[in-house]
Write a protein that holds these residues in place. Sequence first.
Motif, PDB file in Angstrom:
ATOM      1  N   VAL A  60       0.856  -1.187   0.000  1.00  0.00           N
ATOM      2  CA  VAL A  60       0.000   0.000   0.000  1.00  0.00           C
ATOM      3  C   VAL A  60       0.894   1.239   0.000  1.00  0.00           C
ATOM      4  O   VAL A  60       1.582   1.524   0.989  1.00  0.00           O
ATOM      5  CB  VAL A  60      -0.948  -0.005   1.211  1.00  0.00           C
ATOM      6  CG1 VAL A  60      -1.833   1.238   1.195  1.00  0.00           C
ATOM      7  CG2 VAL A  60      -1.814  -1.267   1.187  1.00  0.00           C
ATOM      8  N   LYS A 109       0.084   4.504  -0.452  1.00  0.00           N
ATOM      9  CA  LYS A 109      -0.583   5.777  -0.155  1.00  0.00           C
ATOM     10  C   LYS A 109       0.401   6.781   0.427  1.00  0.00           C
ATOM     11  O   LYS A 109       1.118   6.466   1.389  1.00  0.00           O
ATOM     12  CB  LYS A 109      -1.719   5.523   0.845  1.00  0.00           C
ATOM     13  CG  LYS A 109      -2.367   6.775   1.411  1.00  0.00           C
ATOM     14  CD  LYS A 109      -3.366   6.396   2.489  1.00  0.00           C
ATOM     15  CE  LYS A 109      -3.916   7.623   3.196  1.00  0.00           C
ATOM     16  NZ  LYS A 109      -4.829   7.267   4.308  1.00  0.00           N
ATOM     17  N   ASN A 123      -5.388   3.842  -1.752  1.00  0.00           N
ATOM     18  CA  ASN A 123      -6.627   4.164  -1.049  1.00  0.00           C
ATOM     19  C   ASN A 123      -7.449   5.257  -1.719  1.00  0.00           C
ATOM     20  O   ASN A 123      -8.657   5.321  -1.521  1.00  0.00           O
ATOM     21  CB  ASN A 123      -6.318   4.639   0.380  1.00  0.00           C
ATOM     22  CG  ASN A 123      -5.684   3.572   1.226  1.00  0.00           C
ATOM     23  OD1 ASN A 123      -4.565   3.140   0.958  1.00  0.00           O
ATOM     24  ND2 ASN A 123      -6.382   3.149   2.264  1.00  0.00           N
ATOM     25  N   ARG A 124      -6.790   6.131  -2.463  1.00  0.00           N
ATOM     26  CA  ARG A 124      -7.460   7.308  -3.003  1.00  0.00           C
ATOM     27  C   ARG A 124      -7.309   7.341  -4.519  1.00  0.00           C
ATOM     28  O   ARG A 124      -6.198   7.218  -5.052  1.00  0.00           O
ATOM     29  CB  ARG A 124      -6.877   8.575  -2.393  1.00  0.00           C
ATOM     30  CG  ARG A 124      -7.071   8.652  -0.890  1.00  0.00           C
ATOM     31  CD  ARG A 124      -6.350   9.832  -0.292  1.00  0.00           C
ATOM     32  NE  ARG A 124      -6.564   9.923   1.148  1.00  0.00           N
ATOM     33  CZ  ARG A 124      -5.895  10.763   1.945  1.00  0.00           C
ATOM     34  NH1 ARG A 124      -4.992  11.573   1.427  1.00  0.00           N
ATOM     35  NH2 ARG A 124      -6.146  10.787   3.243  1.00  0.00           N
ATOM     36  N   GLY A 154      -9.284   1.385  -0.759  1.00  0.00           N
ATOM     37  CA  GLY A 154     -10.014   2.344   0.061  1.00  0.00           C
ATOM     38  C   GLY A 154     -11.504   2.339  -0.226  1.00  0.00           C
ATOM     39  O   GLY A 154     -11.978   1.665  -1.148  1.00  0.00           O
ATOM     40  N   SER A 196     -13.043  -3.085  -1.931  1.00  0.00           N
ATOM     41  CA  SER A 196     -14.024  -2.456  -1.050  1.00  0.00           C
ATOM     42  C   SER A 196     -15.429  -2.404  -1.641  1.00  0.00           C
ATOM     43  O   SER A 196     -16.137  -1.406  -1.511  1.00  0.00           O
ATOM     44  CB  SER A 196     -13.559  -1.037  -0.725  1.00  0.00           C
ATOM     45  OG  SER A 196     -13.192  -0.336  -1.922  1.00  0.00           O
ATOM     46  N   ARG A 198      -2.392  -6.380   3.307  1.00  0.00           N
ATOM     47  CA  ARG A 198      -2.243  -5.028   2.772  1.00  0.00           C
ATOM     48  C   ARG A 198      -1.287  -4.252   3.669  1.00  0.00           C
ATOM     49  O   ARG A 198      -1.637  -3.849   4.776  1.00  0.00           O
ATOM     50  CB  ARG A 198      -3.614  -4.344   2.706  1.00  0.00           C
ATOM     51  CG  ARG A 198      -4.675  -5.201   2.001  1.00  0.00           C
ATOM     52  CD  ARG A 198      -6.036  -4.519   1.977  1.00  0.00           C
ATOM     53  NE  ARG A 198      -6.550  -4.160   3.289  1.00  0.00           N
ATOM     54  CZ  ARG A 198      -7.200  -4.976   4.098  1.00  0.00           C
ATOM     55  NH1 ARG A 198      -7.415  -6.252   3.744  1.00  0.00           N
ATOM     56  NH2 ARG A 198      -7.643  -4.565   5.266  1.00  0.00           N
TER      57      ARG A 198
END
Length: 250
Positions: free
Chosen positions: A50, A52, A73-74, A96, A115, A236
């Motif tokens: 991850v 991020k 996540n974004r 995310g 998700s 993750r």
Amino acid sequence: MSDMKRVTENAGETARTERIAANLAELRSRISAACERHARSPDDVTIVAVTKTYPASDVRILAGLGIGDVGENRDQEAAGKAAECGDLPLRWHFVGQLQTNKARSVARYADVVHSVDRTRLVRTLGSRVRTENREIGCLVQVNLDPDSEVGELGTRGGVDPRDAMGLADEIVAEPGLSLGGVMAVAPRGEDPGASFARLRSTAAAIRERYPQATVVSAGMTGDMEAAIGQGATHIRVGTALLGARDANVG
């Protein structure tokens, strides 16, 4: 660029690569030890790095060290990073909470969305994926906190375990989407082993109906051992690989 500046930058890149390589070796050691305790093979556990808040240069370092799965996540950060690293043989995981208005963008680069937790998202994502002429793997995000209220976009997200099978059915029925398995985050303040045991039960029920749904995405830097003990196939991990994030960064 001056020769001195180039030398300085190269030294910084080398140091960063060495640091990440050392972190990866330590992470693999943790995974191996956890797998040995639970009679599992480390080869059955995939690291999703991850990244991020970290730059694309770190993604390139990870790829050079053999990491093939990268999580973000974004959407805004993920889209740019995926484009910048488009020459690398990577699988991009969106991990995310996903708003439906971001589905079009995510459909362009993500290989797996962890998700997926509501019908509206299934239908919107399926529509966007078909427009892009792609296929995306989807994981049913399960809410493991029995005291939380599951909303359209809750703090953690996730579908009630009792509704997970119904959402899996919807993913399977949606052209352009494929059911990969399940994902969850352990609730704060609860023994993660007990939390992930509930996820294991839900995963087994879904897999009984859909044998292809073998992915169990669970566990992060602080609780990966508990997740591996309960059958996690994908962990993750960000901090253990790339270091602590700036406290001022969301």
